[in-house]
Structures are given as structure tokens and as C-alpha cells.
Design a protein around this motif. Sequence first.
Motif, mmCIF file in Angstrom:
data_model
loop_
_atom_site.group_PDB
_atom_site.id
_atom_site.type_symbol
_atom_site.label_atom_id
_atom_site.label_comp_id
_atom_site.label_asym_id
_atom_site.label_seq_id
_atom_site.Cartn_x
_atom_site.Cartn_y
_atom_site.Cartn_z
ATOM 1 N N ALA A 225 -122.622 -83.081 32.302
ATOM 2 C CA ALA A 225 -122.746 -82.152 31.112
ATOM 3 C C ALA A 225 -121.605 -81.901 30.410
ATOM 4 O O ALA A 225 -121.782 -81.778 29.040
ATOM 5 C CB ALA A 225 -123.577 -80.819 31.874
ATOM 6 N N GLY A 226 -120.487 -81.505 30.893
ATOM 7 C CA GLY A 226 -119.352 -81.316 30.417
ATOM 8 C C GLY A 226 -118.717 -82.370 29.421
ATOM 9 O O GLY A 226 -118.320 -82.201 28.259
ATOM 10 N N GLU A 227 -118.728 -83.615 30.104
ATOM 11 C CA GLU A 227 -118.366 -84.952 29.126
ATOM 12 C C GLU A 227 -119.450 -85.070 28.171
ATOM 13 O O GLU A 227 -118.999 -85.408 26.769
ATOM 14 C CB GLU A 227 -118.538 -86.039 29.852
ATOM 15 N N ALA A 228 -120.938 -84.944 28.163
ATOM 16 C CA ALA A 228 -121.878 -84.662 27.328
ATOM 17 C C ALA A 228 -121.466 -83.903 26.146
ATOM 18 O O ALA A 228 -121.595 -84.032 24.827
ATOM 19 C CB ALA A 228 -123.100 -84.487 27.719
ATOM 20 N N LEU A 229 -120.949 -82.590 26.354
ATOM 21 C CA LEU A 229 -120.793 -81.241 25.644
ATOM 22 C C LEU A 229 -119.512 -81.819 24.654
ATOM 23 O O LEU A 229 -119.683 -81.657 23.423
ATOM 24 C CB LEU A 229 -120.337 -80.208 26.346
ATOM 25 N N ALA A 230 -118.549 -82.516 25.279
ATOM 26 C CA ALA A 230 -117.572 -83.032 24.215
ATOM 27 C C ALA A 230 -117.974 -84.202 23.403
ATOM 28 O O ALA A 230 -117.635 -84.054 22.148
ATOM 29 C CB ALA A 230 -116.441 -83.464 25.065
ATOM 30 N N SER A 231 -118.753 -85.336 24.005
ATOM 31 C CA SER A 231 -119.213 -86.233 23.159
ATOM 32 C C SER A 231 -120.077 -85.827 22.015
ATOM 33 O O SER A 231 -119.866 -86.404 20.890
ATOM 34 C CB SER A 231 -119.838 -87.495 23.991
ATOM 35 N N LEU A 232 -121.081 -84.967 22.024
ATOM 36 C CA LEU A 232 -121.827 -84.462 21.074
ATOM 37 C C LEU A 232 -121.234 -83.781 19.905
ATOM 38 O O LEU A 232 -121.845 -84.041 18.805
ATOM 39 C CB LEU A 232 -122.858 -83.325 21.708
ATOM 40 N N GLY A 233 -120.079 -83.240 20.367
ATOM 41 C CA GLY A 233 -119.398 -82.652 19.075
ATOM 42 C C GLY A 233 -118.806 -83.836 18.239
ATOM 43 O O GLY A 233 -118.268 -83.590 17.374
ATOM 44 N N ASP A 234 -118.671 -85.056 18.699
ATOM 45 C CA ASP A 234 -118.362 -86.251 17.679
ATOM 46 C C ASP A 234 -119.050 -86.956 16.607
ATOM 47 O O ASP A 234 -118.680 -87.603 15.920
ATOM 48 C CB ASP A 234 -117.646 -87.260 18.538
ATOM 49 N N SER A 235 -120.252 -86.293 16.625
ATOM 50 C CA SER A 235 -121.542 -86.966 15.609
ATOM 51 C C SER A 235 -122.025 -85.894 15.022
ATOM 52 O O SER A 235 -122.431 -84.737 15.467
ATOM 53 C CB SER A 235 -122.538 -87.789 16.344
ATOM 54 N N GLU A 236 -122.290 -86.308 13.819
ATOM 55 C CA GLU A 236 -123.318 -85.121 12.868
ATOM 56 C C GLU A 236 -124.852 -84.736 13.709
ATOM 57 O O GLU A 236 -124.933 -83.614 13.699
ATOM 58 C CB GLU A 236 -123.497 -85.707 11.716
ATOM 59 N N ALA A 237 -125.478 -85.722 14.362
ATOM 60 C CA ALA A 237 -126.453 -85.470 14.907
ATOM 61 C C ALA A 237 -126.165 -84.706 16.289
ATOM 62 O O ALA A 237 -127.000 -83.796 16.641
ATOM 63 C CB ALA A 237 -127.292 -86.715 15.450
ATOM 64 N N GLY A 238 -125.206 -85.012 16.958
ATOM 65 C CA GLY A 238 -124.697 -84.016 17.986
ATOM 66 C C GLY A 238 -124.438 -82.393 17.623
ATOM 67 O O GLY A 238 -124.999 -81.792 18.285
ATOM 68 N N ARG A 239 -123.806 -82.414 16.661
ATOM 69 C CA ARG A 239 -123.338 -81.070 16.103
ATOM 70 C C ARG A 239 -124.380 -80.432 15.806
ATOM 71 O O ARG A 239 -124.555 -79.289 15.993
ATOM 72 C CB ARG A 239 -122.342 -81.110 15.032
#
Length: 560
Positions: A225-239
Motif C-alpha cells: 500500500a505504501g509503495e502504491a501510494l507513492a507510485s499513484l502520484g506519478d501519473s495523472e490517472a493516479g493523482r
Amino acid sequence: MKMYDVVPGLEFDEKVDLEKSPAWFLDATHSVPPWTPMFGWFWINFCRHGMQYGAEKLSLPTVKGWDWRFKDGGGYLTLNLVMDKEEQDARGVRFREAIRPFIDDYDGLWGGYVNEMLGHYKRLKSTDVETATNAELLANFEDTINVCRRMWEIHMHMMYGVDTAFILFENICKEALGIDDTHPTFHDLLRGFDNKVFQVDRELWKLSKTAEELGIADVILNSGAGEALASLGDSEAGRNWLGQLKILLDEDGWRMQRMAEINLPAWVEDPTPAITSVKFFLKQGGEFNLDKEREGLARRREEATEEVLERIPEDQQGWFKMLLGLAQKTGAFSEEHNHYLDLHTHALMRRSCLAIGKRLAAAQVIDDPEDTFFLMPDEMRAVAMVPDGFNLRHITERRKKEWKEWCSKENPPAILREGFTMDDAMGVLVQSNDPIALKVVVGAMPVPKPELNADLYGICGSGGVAEGPARVIMKEEQLEEVQKGDILVAASTAPSWTPVFGLLNGVVVDRGASLSHSAIVSREYGIPCVINVFEGTGKIKTGQRIKVDGDNGVVYILDK
């Protein structure tokens, strides 16, 4: 500054307190692992106050609430029994009037309390803790203390009201139907209702569907979950997705990772537990299975109600229906009170302590903002307004050392006067007829059934039989390890664990009672649950194949 007790006046004193009462029970549901000193101060003072307030407001015939003591991070309780028969009778007359608001308009009563608490929370949050003056932060802390006190008054007035109705309903079922709260028909009569915790879970399920639509589900599924939280911030869809999650958590994320503590972040601070819940729903796939399960439970509830009413004498049906209606509120209240009361208040206690802690750390009074969890309110008051020149490190360091020692050992389940046995203590518990002790915190003691040749004996929390690999979970951060088909083995469970139940074949918990979280949620998900096995997390290892027999309240370890 001189060091005082953690909870002055309410620290356990063996000589004095065993004279007052021969038996003190550990609240293992809430104080294992041991509390930090600040949280212990809040709980011992105000849970104690709330229980005595609730019992008196309802004039419970046999008990005047509980007394509490603090010992090595553990909360120990005893019951304030009403021994005089005339006093019991007089209180019984007043109780029948005091319970009327619950029977006449439970939803209005509970809804009014919820609105009152949401108003208190809104006022506390209106203080900008980053820009507030020291005086404003101290005022916010004092207000938080008052809100906590009021929360416990509401908590225990409501809990004693609905849980007493549960016991009265169980009593009439025993007399008229020959069934108790472990019988499948009894469970059928009371389950199949929605509540706020399930509604939040439904919103998290919707976010799992949004993640699939945005093409980011694999990011959540294939990493922590922590790694996903960081990765999601790298893409527009994730943000975009994180923005939707933030909207949900700003409203409903005031919930703690551990229900009865403040030393872990709230979801609104750290959304990784929410992302873990979304991951559970992605693993399950399909629709929100609790809604489908509830439709079936509601039909079965209506059928069970018709069946039992045919067996109830006509002149008792009015009273039976009245108690049934209130007893049916117990499951929803047990889940919702955690959301609206404990968890929200605890999140704001943490917010207030950390806000002052940042100022104290900046002024070198303590080393870290979280060191405030090792102070007492009077010590906070002494330094919060003008911290200049103070140094409380000798206090926080000593208490942190003591707390680590408490965490390295187990508190005894009960402290008994010499010559007083556990059987004697359980007799007192039954005599009290206290619904919270009997149905929420302590629960019934397991009765060994040698003819079943089981490995663990407990109590039926939810009926049915299931097999599967055991998954021993001791902390919320381990929940990501759960796989579909597992049988959860834990000391106890909390509302934030609810989404994982959709993956489980069954549940085994060391401690619990009929109205504890694990039993209620298992019944709503239709999976077997055995509670109060005491040694489940000690005897069962992750990966072992086990069989849970909820009907008989026993557990078998199949590959010892």
C-alpha cells in the motif's frame, strides 16, 4: 518537574483495590498491547466516568457501571454491583421509564447524539493547528478533553440501553424458545442490517471499480500500500484517483488504525490502510458482496420472525416484538458507535496532542511530537502556553522505557483476591447481569467438550463450518497478507478490518463476545466465527490448515 503516576488516583493498588473488590478483569479487547500513558489517562478517566453515567441515567437494576484501574498499560475493571434487593427493585422501576426513549424512538435518540458529536468535531477541527497560538492550541486540547468526556457519556448511555435490551431479548428467547445468543435462529432474527461502517466500505469498493476504469488497478494490486501510494502520484490517472480518495477520507477518514490508541496515524493522515482495503476489494472482484449477502439475510430474518412468533404466547407477543425491534439495533450500533464516537474522538485527541507536541519539540522541551503520548494532561498544561526553559525529557524517556517493558510481557487476565477463584469471579460477572461485560468485553467462558476432541474450545460467534489455511494477524499493517479463502486468526478485530472479511472462510479470535466486532461482522458475511478461544494466536501458525466449527464453538488444527 516531579514525575507523578500516569493516572493519578486510579493506578492499581493491590492492597486497597482487592479490599474494594475481589476480582479485577483485564480489558484485553482494548488494552492489549498495552496503552501509552496519555491514552491510558483518557480511557481510564472517561470510560470509567461514562459507564457510571450511563448506568445511573438508565438506573440499571443490578449494576452501577464499572470501576477502572491502570496497571502496566492495561485497563483493569470491576463491577459496581447493587447488592440490596430493595434498591434493585426501586432501580428496576426507574429503569422501565428510562428505557422508554430507546423503545419509542431509537433512531431519533441515536441520530440526535450523532449530530451533537459531529458538531463538537466540527468545532475542534475549526482550530488551524498550524497557525494557532499556543493559547489557542491549549484551549483546543482542553476542549478535546471535554469532548472525550461527553463522548463517553453518550457512548455508555446508548450501549447500556441497546445491550440491556439484547440481554432481555435473549432471556425471553431462553424461556419461550429454549435458544440463546449462540443459536442460529437467534442470529437469523438479528442480522441483515446496514450501518455506517458498511457504507464507508461500499465507497471504498466503488473506488476499487474507479481504479479499474482508470487503468491503475495493477499498481494497487501488485505492490504494498505504501509503495502504491507513492507510485499513484506519478501519473495523472493516479493523482485523479488519490483526489477522490482524499474527498472520502476528509469526511470519513477520522478512524484510527488501532481502535483504542492514538500512537498510530489516522486514515486521514496516512491513507495506506484505505488503499489496503481497496486492494481487498480488487482481490475479491465482482460486486459489493455484503449487499447481496444482506438481501438473503433479510429474507431469512423475516422467515425466522414468523416462525418464532408462532411459538410465543399471544399475551407475550407485544413485549417480544418490542424487545426484538430494539435488539435488532445492537449490531448496527456496535459498528456505528466506533465510527461516530471512539475512532473520531481518538483521531482528534491525536491531532491535538501532536499539534502541541510540535511546539514542544521545537522548543526542545521534548525530542519528538509523539513524546506527548508519554505525558499527562497536567504536564501538557504546565508547558503548553510558555514552553521556554522547560525540559520534560526525563519524564518521557522514563515512561517510554517503562512502556516498552510493558509491551514485552503479558498482563494477567485477572487479578484476584487470595482464595477467590476464576470461577468465583465469573459468578460475580453473571450475577451483575451487566450487558457490556457479558456481551461485548469479557463474554462467556468456553466449556470444554472432550467428546469433540478439538484443539481449541471457544464460543459460537457465528454458525457454520469451514476449512482453510490459517492467517495469524496481530497488527493491522499485516492485513495485506490475507488471501482469499484464509481463516483469520487474531487476538481481536476492529472496524477498520471489516473489508477483509469478504476474503475469509472463517474467523478465530482469542477474545470476544456475542456483540464484539468479529462476531457481528462474521454473521453479516455469513462465515463461521469462534470467539474467546484465548490461545488461538499462540497455538495456531500461519499456513496451518484448520477447521472452524462455529456451531459447536471449536477449532481443529488439521496438520499439526
